[in-house]
Design a protein around this motif. Structure first.
Motif, PDB file in Angstrom:
ATOM      1  N   LEU A 155       0.815  -1.222   0.000  1.00 50.63           N
ATOM      2  CA  LEU A 155       0.000   0.000   0.000  1.00 50.63           C
ATOM      3  C   LEU A 155       0.845   1.267   0.000  1.00 50.63           C
ATOM      4  CD1 LEU A 155      -2.865  -0.823   2.539  1.00 50.63           C
ATOM      5  CD2 LEU A 155      -2.862  -1.036   0.067  1.00 50.63           C
ATOM      6  N   TYR A 156       2.152   1.120   0.002  1.00 54.04           N
ATOM      7  CA  TYR A 156       3.029   2.285   0.134  1.00 54.04           C
ATOM      8  C   TYR A 156       3.479   2.819  -1.221  1.00 54.04           C
ATOM      9  CZ  TYR A 156       7.012   5.125   1.655  1.00 54.04           C
ATOM     10  OH  TYR A 156       7.894   6.151   1.864  1.00 54.04           O
ATOM     11  N   HIS A 157       3.957   1.936  -2.068  1.00 52.14           N
ATOM     12  CA  HIS A 157       4.498   2.367  -3.361  1.00 52.14           C
ATOM     13  C   HIS A 157       3.360   2.555  -4.365  1.00 52.14           C
ATOM     14  CE1 HIS A 157       7.946   0.415  -1.378  1.00 52.14           C
ATOM     15  NE2 HIS A 157       8.659   1.345  -1.987  1.00 52.14           N
ATOM     16  N   VAL A 158       3.080   3.801  -4.696  1.00 52.24           N
ATOM     17  CA  VAL A 158       1.943   4.126  -5.556  1.00 52.24           C
ATOM     18  C   VAL A 158       2.256   3.827  -7.019  1.00 52.24           C
ATOM     19  CG1 VAL A 158       0.464   6.000  -6.385  1.00 52.24           C
ATOM     20  CG2 VAL A 158       1.089   5.866  -3.957  1.00 52.24           C
ATOM     21  N   HIS A 159       3.476   4.131  -7.445  1.00 51.69           N
ATOM     22  CA  HIS A 159       3.820   4.064  -8.863  1.00 51.69           C
ATOM     23  C   HIS A 159       4.691   2.849  -9.180  1.00 51.69           C
ATOM     24  CE1 HIS A 159       2.354   8.178  -9.077  1.00 51.69           C
ATOM     25  NE2 HIS A 159       3.154   8.497  -8.080  1.00 51.69           N
ATOM     26  N   PRO A 160       4.625   2.358 -10.417  1.00 52.91           N
ATOM     27  CA  PRO A 160       5.598   1.350 -10.857  1.00 52.91           C
ATOM     28  C   PRO A 160       7.010   1.919 -10.756  1.00 52.91           C
ATOM     29  CG  PRO A 160       3.798   1.552 -12.444  1.00 52.91           C
ATOM     30  CD  PRO A 160       3.643   2.682 -11.473  1.00 52.91           C
ATOM     31  N   VAL A 161       8.002   1.033 -10.693  1.00 50.22           N
ATOM     32  CA  VAL A 161       9.387   1.457 -10.453  1.00 50.22           C
ATOM     33  C   VAL A 161       9.887   2.424 -11.520  1.00 50.22           C
ATOM     34  CG1 VAL A 161      11.772   0.666 -10.200  1.00 50.22           C
ATOM     35  CG2 VAL A 161       9.910  -0.668  -9.201  1.00 50.22           C
ATOM     36  N   ASP A 162       9.565   2.168 -12.791  1.00 46.66           N
ATOM     37  CA  ASP A 162      10.063   3.052 -13.858  1.00 46.66           C
ATOM     38  C   ASP A 162       9.522   4.472 -13.713  1.00 46.66           C
ATOM     39  OD1 ASP A 162       7.528   2.010 -14.395  1.00 46.66           O
ATOM     40  OD2 ASP A 162       7.787   2.035 -16.571  1.00 46.66           O
ATOM     41  N   ILE A 163       8.227   4.578 -13.430  1.00 46.73           N
ATOM     42  CA  ILE A 163       7.617   5.908 -13.275  1.00 46.73           C
ATOM     43  C   ILE A 163       8.142   6.571 -12.000  1.00 46.73           C
ATOM     44  CG2 ILE A 163       5.453   7.161 -13.033  1.00 46.73           C
ATOM     45  CD1 ILE A 163       5.942   5.844 -15.800  1.00 46.73           C
ATOM     46  N   HIS A 164       8.251   5.794 -10.926  1.00 44.64           N
ATOM     47  CA  HIS A 164       8.802   6.320  -9.667  1.00 44.64           C
ATOM     48  C   HIS A 164      10.203   6.895  -9.881  1.00 44.64           C
ATOM     49  CE1 HIS A 164      10.292   6.459  -5.524  1.00 44.64           C
ATOM     50  NE2 HIS A 164      11.302   5.692  -5.916  1.00 44.64           N
ATOM     51  N   SER A 165      11.033   6.217 -10.660  1.00 44.00           N
ATOM     52  CA  SER A 165      12.405   6.668 -10.897  1.00 44.00           C
ATOM     53  C   SER A 165      12.434   7.993 -11.646  1.00 44.00           C
ATOM     54  CB  SER A 165      13.171   5.599 -11.687  1.00 44.00           C
ATOM     55  OG  SER A 165      13.197   4.371 -10.968  1.00 44.00           O
ATOM     56  N   ILE A 166      11.568   8.125 -12.638  1.00 40.46           N
ATOM     57  CA  ILE A 166      11.503   9.385 -13.389  1.00 40.46           C
ATOM     58  C   ILE A 166      10.922  10.498 -12.517  1.00 40.46           C
ATOM     59  CG2 ILE A 166      10.442  10.529 -15.389  1.00 40.46           C
ATOM     60  CD1 ILE A 166      10.656   7.828 -16.860  1.00 40.46           C
ATOM     61  N   LEU A 167       9.966  10.148 -11.661  1.00 42.62           N
ATOM     62  CA  LEU A 167       9.408  11.144 -10.731  1.00 42.62           C
ATOM     63  C   LEU A 167      10.460  11.613  -9.729  1.00 42.62           C
ATOM     64  CD1 LEU A 167       5.860   9.650 -10.017  1.00 42.62           C
ATOM     65  CD2 LEU A 167       6.393  11.742 -11.298  1.00 42.62           C
ATOM     66  N   ALA A 168      11.379  10.727  -9.352  1.00 36.40           N
ATOM     67  CA  ALA A 168      12.466  11.133  -8.456  1.00 36.40           C
ATOM     68  C   ALA A 168      13.340  12.186  -9.122  1.00 36.40           C
ATOM     69  CB  ALA A 168      13.307   9.910  -8.057  1.00 36.40           C
ATOM     70  N   VAL A 169      13.598  11.996 -10.409  1.00 34.28           N
ATOM     71  CA  VAL A 169      14.339  13.013 -11.172  1.00 34.28           C
ATOM     72  C   VAL A 169      13.535  14.314 -11.205  1.00 34.28           C
ATOM     73  CG1 VAL A 169      15.287  13.616 -13.438  1.00 34.28           C
ATOM     74  CG2 VAL A 169      15.503  11.273 -12.589  1.00 34.28           C
TER      75      VAL A 169
END
Length: 854
Positions: A431-445
């Motif tokens: 329930l914590y990680h909202v986005h898939p890893v690829d999208i999360h990584s780009i959002l971190a940028v």
């Protein structure tokens, strides 16, 4: 009971189920849709013909519209009908419609039927988007075929292909409003397969526009074959999931809930358990990303493609950038269609031009990029020209996340960095990680770019200052992009990812020093969180141990920035003021150990804060309270907060308990509790909160040297009745502490669950770690497991029953996972070190977590 149409309701359900078993849903979902539509066609025609035999209304035509019109009827989808009539038949319509619908309703079918004349249909289609799209999918069923032919002919000539741009704008607005509705993180975790972003409705928008603009029913005719095949595969997958959703629910159900994810994954051939669910949801996210990209591309073509006259004007006005690219109307154009084939490095230069000139590429350019992807090979990846260009894009930083997102959408990013393909669409079943890893990584940028541009200057001035001091922002952005790259490989993703990041850095031509820096940041990207949220930052050994792992101030700054971006990119609720405070405290204390106090910041050391308090308070209050305030406490609160806490402490001399709260959100509040310390106090507080259905998100507990306990809790009440619950909590705790009633008695009288079935959520295995190495004075008990109401009370009560005195706690909640850390001593004030004692303690607490691991 046999109904009018020769079939019972249960008989229809059995027929559907048999059809679903006969046709392999995971491989041929559309075949089921077609056959199901054919079956319903037979029932609807039979109802229509029988109604006509009973009502004098011959000059009518029955038409299927919407999804039923497309012959895409899921097991429990609604069935939309249109009765086309001549004006002479208008009086008989209500009775006719009634006799058509009742037998179908008796079968449990969700059927609706509207009635219009041809003129009404044409008039409404010109002004009503829903009517126009439903007529685009119209299909003849029965009755006067000439009515249908005439309507179709008029609609095609006068409505379908006219005002396409206005039509597209209306659909774009509908898309935007739906995306806003389903933007809530809960919909990302439990998506709506029909209405959510990249869902089946989005695909229909693209299909409608293609039909209106390009005058073809073949949506795939305007796409590259590889593109259309991938899109068709995505559609088949979504339909397979939707069919299963309906079958397993026994009703129309389009929300892919956690419960349904667990049931559907094995039905579609995925492994049992969380691994299978994660793989299914990965397939889901990849599919919806493709559909979302498709509909945005089609909308852009329809909304912004210029007319022939404007194209001629733009061609004349086009400004040449270099030998390969030109620019007109804020768009990049390809001057030579074989550019990418002749020199694939121009693919990366294209994105550099987009950044330099702050323009986007037109859709023909995007098609050219997709077509050129086969040229992105090892030679391309090892090209000095390509790598230098990519790193310059990252170093520049302007719109860097948008450019990476576009590379990702077009398939270039995973071709250029093949390791990235393993995390595309990859999800965590929690329930914590909202986005898939690829999208999360780009959002971190994206978060780092926003920080650098000053979007967070007011809220996070220190972080803003730090990122602007970074000498090589390209390495920082690249590390953010790759920080979770190891999640696609199994094992410890930090360790695996570090090796991968260094290998990628080497391929891009980074120096050995930069490769090492990037590898260490990836390997340690969770270290700051684990230290700040699970350890006592007022223990000098914690700070020294952390500093020794980080090595130097530059790495510390970079790690702090990566940690910020990583948490912010998880979801809108992930970054809190409490986390901000702890991470800043850890950064400042560690930086001082490197710089010997050269670094200034908003945190004051305990002595500095005490001096400020001495200046602002009376001598009596200083001697009575300030001299007894622990250093840890002084560093956690502002001067104003501490002053107010002292006022509360003075009142405790007259009252048993003081409780204050501030509702920060509709369902959350910050609660401050002041009372005299006593054995088991923390357990009594958490038990009283459990009693009143208050879920504890975070907690800070402090005991002053004069015996005053000052604790702060962040609590949640999902029923939105938080004020009443807090009032009752205060009353209950006061009675418990004054000895009027025992907590155990109150808990035994508490009514059990009202029988409402609990929502299915991802399970979290329980784990208990007992650590006697990281603190010289305390045993550290780290408890992680599935969150539920009362878990903190049960844990603290177990510790208390075991003879543990809790001196310090860190309470953290990540979705439905808790990580609670307690610094404890035994009743003699010593660490708990005997193996039989630690084993028994571990087993006792672990048993409390057992329900989460079943």
């Amino acid at each position: 009971m046999q109904f009018e149409l020769g079939l019972t309701r249960n008989g229809l359900i059995d027929t559907k189920n048999l059809m679903g078993q006969t046709i392999p849903n995971h491989s041929s979902p559309k075949e089921f849709l077609r056959q199901h539509s054919d079956m319903v066609d037979g029932l609807v025609r039979k109802a229509f013909q029988k109604a006509q035999s009973q009502v004098s209304a011959q000059s009518v035509c029955l038409i299927a519209v919407g999804g039923y019109g497309r012959a895409e009827l899921a097991p429990y989808s609604d069935i939309d009908l249109l009765l086309l009539y001549s004006l002479s038949q208008k009086q008989a319509l209500p009775s006719l419609i009634e006799k058509i619908l009742y037998p179908l309703w008796d079968l449990g079918l969700d059927v609706s039927c509207s009635s219009r004349s041809t003129q009404e249909c044409m008039k409404m289609a010109q002004s009503d988007l829903h009517v126009k799209t439903s007529l685009m999918d119209a299909r003849y069923l029965d009755g006067e075929y000439e009515f249908f032919r005439k309507l179709y002919s008029l609609f095609t000539k006068k409505v379908l292909h006219r005002k396409v741009q206005k039509f597209a704008a209306g659909l774009a607005k509908d898309l935007y409003l739906r995306n806003q509705k389903y933007q809530d993180p809960n919909y990302a975790l439990e998506p709506n397969i029909k209405e959510g972003e990249g869902g089946l409705r989005d695909f229909q928008i693209g299909r409608w526009i293609i039909r209106a603009k390009y005058k073809t029913d073949r949506w795939d005719s305007i796409l590259f074959p590889d593109h259309s095949r991938m899109l068709e595969k995505s559609l088949q997958f979504l339909w397979a999931v939707r069919n299963q959703l309906h079958f397993l629910s026994g009703r129309r159900q389009d929300d892919l809930t956690f419960e349904m994810q667990e049931k559907i994954a094995p039905e579609l051939g995925f492994h049992d358990g969380s691994d299978g669910i994660e793989e299914m949801m990965r397939q889901y996210h990849l599919s919806t990303q493709r559909i979302s990209n498709f509909v945005r591309d089609i909308l852009e073509r329809a909304l912004y493609e210029p007319s022939l006259l404007k194209k001629t004007f733009f061609f004349l006005q086009r400004r040449k950038i270099d030998d390969n690219f030109g620019m007109a109307c804020s768009e990049l154009h390809l001057l030579d269609p074989v550019t990418f084939k002749r020199d694939p490095a121009q693919l990366m230069i294209l994105f550099a031009h987009c950044q330099t000139h702050q323009v986007k590429m037109d859709f023909r350019m995007e098609e050219a990029v997709i077509e050129a992807l086969p040229f992105v090979d090892d030679c391309f990846r090892n090209s000095q020209k390509v790598n230098r260009t990519f790193l310059s894009i990252l170093s520049d930083g302007q719109s860097v996340d948008d450019l990476l997102r576009k590379m990702h959408e077009l398939g270039l990013l995973s071709r250029y960095i093949p390791e990235f393909s393993a995390v595309e669409g990859k999800v965590h079943y929690d329930l914590y990680h909202v986005h898939p890893v690829d999208i999360h990584s780009i959002l971190a940028v994206r978060e780092l770019r926003k920080l650098r541009e000053g979007h967070y200057q007011r809220d996070y001035p220190l972080l803003t200052k730090l990122i602007r001091e970074v000498e090589n922002p390209g390495i920082l952005f690249l590390t953010a992009l790759l920080h979770d790259i190891g999640k696609g490989m199994g094992g410890d993703h930090s360790f695996v990812g570090a090796k991968m990041a260094k290998r990628i850095g080497g391929r891009m031509g980074l120096s050995l020093e930069d490769q090492q820096l990037m590898g260490s940041l990836v390997s340690q990207h969770l270290l700051m969180v684990e230290t700040a949220f699970r350890r006592d930052l007022h223990d000098e050994q914690v700070i020294l141990r952390f500093a020794n792992e980080i090595k130097n101030l530059n790495s510390l700054k970079m790690l702090y920035l990566i940690t910020f971006a990583d948490i912010k990119a998880v979801g809108p609720e992930a970054w809190t003021s409490w986390k901000d405070t702890l991470l800043m405290e850890l950064f400042l204390k560690t930086s001082r150990s490197f710089e010997k106090n050269d670094m200034t910041g908003p945190f004051l050391k305990g002595e500095e804060m005490a001096n400020r308090l001495r200046d602002s308070l009376s001598a009596e209050m200083v001697s009575e309270y300030v001299e007894h305030l622990p250093d840890r406490y002084l560093s956690c609160y502002s001067l104003e907060e501490i002053t107010h806490h002292i006022e509360m402490a003075r009142s405790v001399e007259r009252e048993v308990l003081l409780v204050e709260w501030k509702v920060e959100k509709e369902i959350e509040a910050k609660v401050t509790i002041c009372t005299k310390d006593r054995y088991g106090l923390f357990s009594k507080i958490t038990g009283s909160m459990f009693l009143n259905h208050l879920n504890i998100l975070e907690a800070q507990i402090h005991t002053w040297e004069n015996g005053i306990a000052l604790d702060t809790f962040w609590v949640q009440d999902v029923t939105k009745d938080i004020e009443r619950r807090l009032e009752q909590f205060k009353k209950d705790l006061e009675e418990i502490l004054s000895g009027k009633v025992s907590l155990r008695d109150l808990l035994s009288k508490r009514k059990e669950s009202n029988g409402i079935r609990q929502k299915v959520v991802p399970r979290v295995p329980g784990e208990v770690k007992i650590n006697n190495q990281d603190s010289g004075f305390y045993t550290i008990v780290e408890v992680s497991g599935e969150d539920r109401l009362g878990i903190l009370y049960e844990s603290t009560q177990a510790l208390t029953d075991h003879g543990c005195d809790i001196h310090f706690a860190r309470i953290s909640t990540f979705g439905n996972r808790i990580v609670d850390v307690f610094y404890v001593q035994d009743e003699s004030g010593e660490k708990i070190q005997e193996k039989n004692q630690t084993d028994r303690l571990r087993k006792t607490v672990l048993n409390l977590l057992a329900p989460a691991s079943k």
